[in-house]
Scaffold this active site. Structure first.
Site, PDB file in Angstrom:
ATOM      1  N   GLU A 208       0.824  -1.202   0.000  1.00 25.28           N
ATOM      2  CA  GLU A 208       0.000   0.000   0.000  1.00 25.28           C
ATOM      3  C   GLU A 208       0.866   1.262   0.000  1.00 25.28           C
ATOM      4  O   GLU A 208       1.855   1.362   0.712  1.00 25.28           O
ATOM      5  CB  GLU A 208      -0.934   0.019   1.221  1.00 25.28           C
ATOM      6  CG  GLU A 208      -1.936  -1.124   1.236  1.00 25.28           C
ATOM      7  CD  GLU A 208      -2.961  -1.063   0.099  1.00 25.28           C
ATOM      8  OE1 GLU A 208      -3.076  -0.005  -0.556  1.00 25.28           O
ATOM      9  OE2 GLU A 208      -3.636  -2.083  -0.136  1.00 25.28           O
TER      10      GLU A 208
ATOM     11  N   ARG B  56     -17.461  -0.617   5.517  1.00 24.46           N
ATOM     12  CA  ARG B  56     -18.269  -1.345   4.524  1.00 24.46           C
ATOM     13  C   ARG B  56     -19.086  -2.405   5.248  1.00 24.46           C
ATOM     14  O   ARG B  56     -20.211  -2.708   4.884  1.00 24.46           O
ATOM     15  CB  ARG B  56     -17.254  -1.921   3.534  1.00 24.46           C
ATOM     16  CG  ARG B  56     -17.552  -3.114   2.739  1.00 24.46           C
ATOM     17  CD  ARG B  56     -16.335  -3.418   1.847  1.00 24.46           C
ATOM     18  NE  ARG B  56     -15.173  -3.891   2.618  1.00 24.46           N
ATOM     19  CZ  ARG B  56     -14.985  -5.144   2.988  1.00 24.46           C
ATOM     20  NH1 ARG B  56     -15.852  -6.076   2.662  1.00 24.46           N
ATOM     21  NH2 ARG B  56     -13.909  -5.500   3.672  1.00 24.46           N
TER      22      ARG B  56
ATOM     23  N   CYS C 287      -7.917  -1.860   7.970  1.00 21.55           N
ATOM     24  CA  CYS C 287      -6.547  -1.875   7.451  1.00 21.55           C
ATOM     25  C   CYS C 287      -6.045  -0.473   7.146  1.00 21.55           C
ATOM     26  O   CYS C 287      -4.930  -0.105   7.535  1.00 21.55           O
ATOM     27  CB  CYS C 287      -6.445  -2.760   6.210  1.00 21.55           C
ATOM     28  SG  CYS C 287      -6.594  -4.507   6.624  1.00 21.55           S
TER      29      CYS C 287
ATOM     30  N   HIS D 217      -1.173  -5.703   1.913  1.00 27.78           N
ATOM     31  CA  HIS D 217      -2.374  -6.522   1.785  1.00 27.78           C
ATOM     32  C   HIS D 217      -2.006  -7.843   1.109  1.00 27.78           C
ATOM     33  O   HIS D 217      -1.218  -7.859   0.157  1.00 27.78           O
ATOM     34  CB  HIS D 217      -3.442  -5.799   0.947  1.00 27.78           C
ATOM     35  CG  HIS D 217      -4.480  -5.108   1.776  1.00 27.78           C
ATOM     36  ND1 HIS D 217      -4.792  -3.777   1.621  1.00 27.78           N
ATOM     37  CD2 HIS D 217      -5.302  -5.567   2.767  1.00 27.78           C
ATOM     38  CE1 HIS D 217      -5.759  -3.458   2.492  1.00 27.78           C
ATOM     39  NE2 HIS D 217      -6.077  -4.521   3.191  1.00 27.78           N
TER      40      HIS D 217
HETATM   41  N1  PCA Z   1      -8.381  -6.836   6.282  1.00 26.42           N
HETATM   42  C1  PCA Z   1      -9.336  -5.772   6.529  1.00 26.42           C
HETATM   43  C2  PCA Z   1      -9.254  -5.513   8.005  1.00 26.42           C
HETATM   44  C3  PCA Z   1      -8.592  -6.698   8.600  1.00 26.42           C
HETATM   45  C4  PCA Z   1      -7.980  -7.408   7.450  1.00 26.42           C
HETATM   46  O1  PCA Z   1      -7.223  -8.380   7.521  1.00 26.42           O
HETATM   47  C5  PCA Z   1      -9.123  -4.555   5.640  1.00 26.42           C
HETATM   48  O2  PCA Z   1      -8.619  -4.702   4.515  1.00 26.42           O
HETATM   49  O3  PCA Z   1      -9.479  -3.446   6.038  1.00 26.42           O
END
Ligand code: PCA
Length: 215
Positions: A78, A88, A141, A165
């Site tokens: 990111e 969401r 996240c 991610h």
């Molecule tokens: N993914 C979520 C929150 C926790 C996770 O592992 C996100 O992308 O916000």
């Protein structure tokens, strides 16, 4: 060199989250890097409070937060966290903030201070699908990435920080036709590369390659 790496517990109806599975399979030491692993709850404010406690107690040079992005087919590094919570789905304590600023005195956004281009280049070199992502969403996240960078700007000035991610793993997509996944072993290898490369680039400039893509 000390690196704090975090994952999240499962959320959104899944019974696993590959992020905490993967971080807990990492060694405690890689070369000269001491690694501390912490699983955060997928809960807006609680996750950042626990993160801050761990920054105080472990005093890391680098903080790498990891989370699941179901539906993505690559490791995505990111670039940016934005100052907004817009849920969401409800988090694991039933909070559903809508358009709430994370920090009233924070910047609109913070850029990752990890060497994001070098991370993508190293992963790609090792045949692990990877790309820059220009949005971490507006759920927990993005929240944790924003908070980590806010803390590194306001209180812990020598910390480099950012967010990664990861896709679903195989067992999560059994009943989800046409959904991409990555093997857990590959995700673990990716995190090792990310840790080592982040340590190598600590307080050095990133490489200059494009991270702009067509969508
Ligand atoms: N993914 C979520 C929150 C926790 C996770 O592992 C996100 O992308 O916000």
């Amino acid at each position: 060199m000390r690196i704090l790496i975090t994952g999240f517990d499962s959320f959104g109806g899944e019974n696993i989250n590959p992020s905490n599975l993967a971080i807990n399979k990492l060694p405690n030491k890689l070369k000269n890097i001491e690694i501390k692993k912490v699983t955060l709850p997928t809960v807006f404010k609680e996750s950042s409070a626990i993160l801050e406690e761990n920054i105080y107690s472990f005093n890391p040079h680098i903080v790498i937060c990891v989370g699941q992005a179901g539906g993505r087919d690559k490791i995505t590094v990111e670039r940016v966290a934005i100052n907004i919570d817009d849920a969401r789905i409800a988090d694991n304590k039933n909070n559903s903030p809508i358009d709430e600023p994370i920090r009233k005195d924070g910047e609109t956004a913070y850029f990752s201070t990890l060497p994001i281009k070098a991370l993508v280049a190293e992963l790609t070199k090792n045949n692990i699908p990877a790309a820059i992502s220009n949005t971490a969403g507006t759920f927990v996240c993005n929240h944790i990435m924003y908070e980590t960078l806010y803390l590194s700007k306001t209180k812990f000035n020598n910390i480099s920080a950012g967010f990664i991610h990861i896709p679903y793993i195989r067992e999560q997509v059994k009943n989800k036709p046409n959904t991409p996944f990555m093997e857990l072993e590959m995700i673990i290898d990716a995190l090792k590369i990310i840790i080592e490369t982040s340590a190598e680039f600590y307080q050095r400039n990133d490489i200059k390659i494009t991270g702009g893509y067509e969508h």
